[in-house]
Design an enzyme around this catalytic site. Structure first.
Site, mmCIF file in Angstrom:
data_model
loop_
_atom_site.group_PDB
_atom_site.id
_atom_site.type_symbol
_atom_site.label_atom_id
_atom_site.label_comp_id
_atom_site.label_asym_id
_atom_site.label_seq_id
_atom_site.Cartn_x
_atom_site.Cartn_y
_atom_site.Cartn_z
ATOM 1 N N ARG A 54 0.720 -1.256 -0.093
ATOM 2 C CA ARG A 54 0.117 0.021 0.045
ATOM 3 C C ARG A 54 0.750 1.329 0.100
ATOM 4 N NH1 ARG A 54 -2.813 -3.768 1.221
ATOM 5 N NH2 ARG A 54 -0.904 -4.322 2.507
ATOM 6 N N THR A 55 1.894 1.379 0.988
ATOM 7 C CA THR A 55 2.400 2.673 1.065
ATOM 8 C C THR A 55 3.247 3.034 -0.261
ATOM 9 O OG1 THR A 55 2.937 2.173 3.431
ATOM 10 C CG2 THR A 55 4.107 4.067 2.423
ATOM 11 N N LYS A 83 25.588 -3.559 -1.953
ATOM 12 C CA LYS A 83 27.033 -3.484 -2.113
ATOM 13 C C LYS A 83 27.504 -2.748 -1.004
ATOM 14 C CE LYS A 83 26.841 -2.709 -7.170
ATOM 15 N NZ LYS A 83 26.893 -1.505 -8.114
ATOM 16 N N ARG A 104 11.359 3.653 3.026
ATOM 17 C CA ARG A 104 10.953 2.891 4.091
ATOM 18 C C ARG A 104 12.154 2.306 4.548
ATOM 19 N NH1 ARG A 104 5.947 -0.995 4.241
ATOM 20 N NH2 ARG A 104 4.751 0.894 5.038
ATOM 21 N N HIS A 132 5.065 5.936 11.333
ATOM 22 C CA HIS A 132 4.937 5.748 9.974
ATOM 23 C C HIS A 132 3.720 6.721 9.850
ATOM 24 C CE1 HIS A 132 3.389 4.015 6.183
ATOM 25 N NE2 HIS A 132 3.099 2.818 6.849
HETATM 26 C C1 NCD Z 1 2.018 -1.271 8.056
HETATM 27 C C2 NCD Z 1 3.395 -0.902 8.248
HETATM 28 O O1 NCD Z 1 4.006 -1.260 7.102
HETATM 29 O O2 NCD Z 1 3.903 -0.677 9.254
HETATM 30 N N1 NCD Z 1 1.418 -1.287 6.723
HETATM 31 C C3 NCD Z 1 1.109 -0.242 5.768
HETATM 32 O O3 NCD Z 1 1.994 0.428 5.555
HETATM 33 N N2 NCD Z 1 -0.016 -0.259 5.352
HETATM 34 C C4 NCD Z 1 1.477 -2.188 8.925
HETATM 35 C C5 NCD Z 1 1.910 -3.457 8.824
HETATM 36 O O4 NCD Z 1 3.041 -3.916 8.356
HETATM 37 O O5 NCD Z 1 1.632 -4.378 9.756
#
Ligand code: NCD
Length: 306
Positions: A54-55, A83, A104, A132
């Site tokens: 999703r992100t 590397k 991320r 997040h």
């Molecule tokens: C979450 C995350 O990555 O922290 N997912 C997301 O971004 N929608 C929640 C999760 O991974 O459980």
């Protein structure tokens, strides 16, 4: 570098700025053609050193719907991290190719280090078990759309409250609104970290802890379910013991308010039975859609376009 706005933690945004993002997100839905070319010739880089559906994809969809382009990688092993390159060097380099970066990383604080070395805005798409903030913007937009308000709410957070970064950011955001009460539902081993409790105590927000979902359910306006974060456990036996601590099903939902909003950042593992998906209170896929709208608004805001 000084004038560049980043989003590392949700508290980097004032409540007025969050309101503005929510308004723009709604305007994007109402007037999509006003936005379809607004980011022409702009590029978003998505640097994902940790898995995501999703992100990353909602960021990419957001930029494409704004008329911009996207580049990036979706796993550390296809980048020079494999590397031995530092995050800071990777991000500094990508800052030469893109106008804005969403990243991320499994290490807490990695986006802060990255933001020190680039001249383009950095968005934290999740750093380890820490924060997040764009999931939180998604959650706030969902709550606003479903409930019409961000105050006067009893919010239940259930599951892995220790490692769940979405929970940490959501608490930090919502404790700034009036008359919000948190009910923290987790096994004893996966309680909210002390530093988050200290923040709640500092502002004097009301919160309680329980291990029982059934006990908490009747009073909740929002139930925010989370998965147990397998990748953050040192010991797989603990994960196996705790992973199915809570499973929301239709039988349990009988205890809940008729206008409860059931949210989940996703991915779901077992914590919400699929039978719940057809209940009108199930908002988690709507929440995923809200994620695209609010990320469109955020990109415009950080690029100084709107
Ligand atoms: C979450 C995350 O990555 O922290 N997912 C997301 O971004 N929608 C929640 C999760 O991974 O459980």
């Amino acid at each position: 570098m000084e004038n560049v706005r980043n989003l590392i933690n949700i508290t980097d945004l004032t409540l007025d700025e969050i309101d503005h993002l929510i308004e723009v997100a709604d305007d994007i839905v109402a007037n999509p053609t006003d936005y379809q070319d607004i980011c022409r010739h702009k590029k978003l880089a998505t640097l994902f050193f940790e898995p995501s559906t999703r992100t990353r994809l909602s960021f990419e969809a957001a930029m494409l719907e704004l008329g911009g382009s996207v580049l990036g990688f979706s796993e550390a092993k296809s980048s020079s991290a494999a590397k031995g390159e530092s995050v800071s060097d990777t991000v500094r380099t990508v800052g030469c190719y893109a106008d804005i970066i969403a990243m991320r990383h499994p290490k807490e604080g990695a986006p802060i280090v990255a933001a020190q070395k680039t001249v383009v805005p950095i968005i934290n798409g999740g750093d380890g078990g820490h924060f997040h903030p764009t999931q939180t913007l998604t959650d706030l937009l969902t709550i606003k759309r479903r409930k019409g308000r961000l105050n006067n709410l009893v919010v239940g957070l259930c599951g892995d409250l220790q490692f769940g970064r979405t929970v940490h950011s959501l608490i930090e955001a919502m404790l700034r609104y009036e008359n919000v009460e948190f009910v923290l539902i987790s096994p004893n081993e996966l309680r909210v970290p002390e530093y988050i409790k200290e923040k709640m105590n500092e502002v004097g927000v009301k919160w309680t802890e329980t291990t029982s979902l059934e006990e908490a359910l009747p009073k909740l306006d929002i139930l925010y379910m989370t998965r147990v974060q397998r990748e953050r456990f040192f010991n797989q036996e603990d994960y196996i013991r705790l992973k199915d601590s809570y499973i929301l099903d239709l039988a349990k939902l009988k205890l809940a308010k008729e206008d409860l909003s059931i949210m989940h950042p996703l991915p779901r593992v077992n914590e919400i039975s699929v039978e719940v998906d057809d209940d009108p209170r199930a908002d988690y896929f709507f929440q995923a859609l809200c994620g695209k709208h609010v990320r469109m608004a955020l990109i415009l805001f950080l690029l100084g376009i709107k």
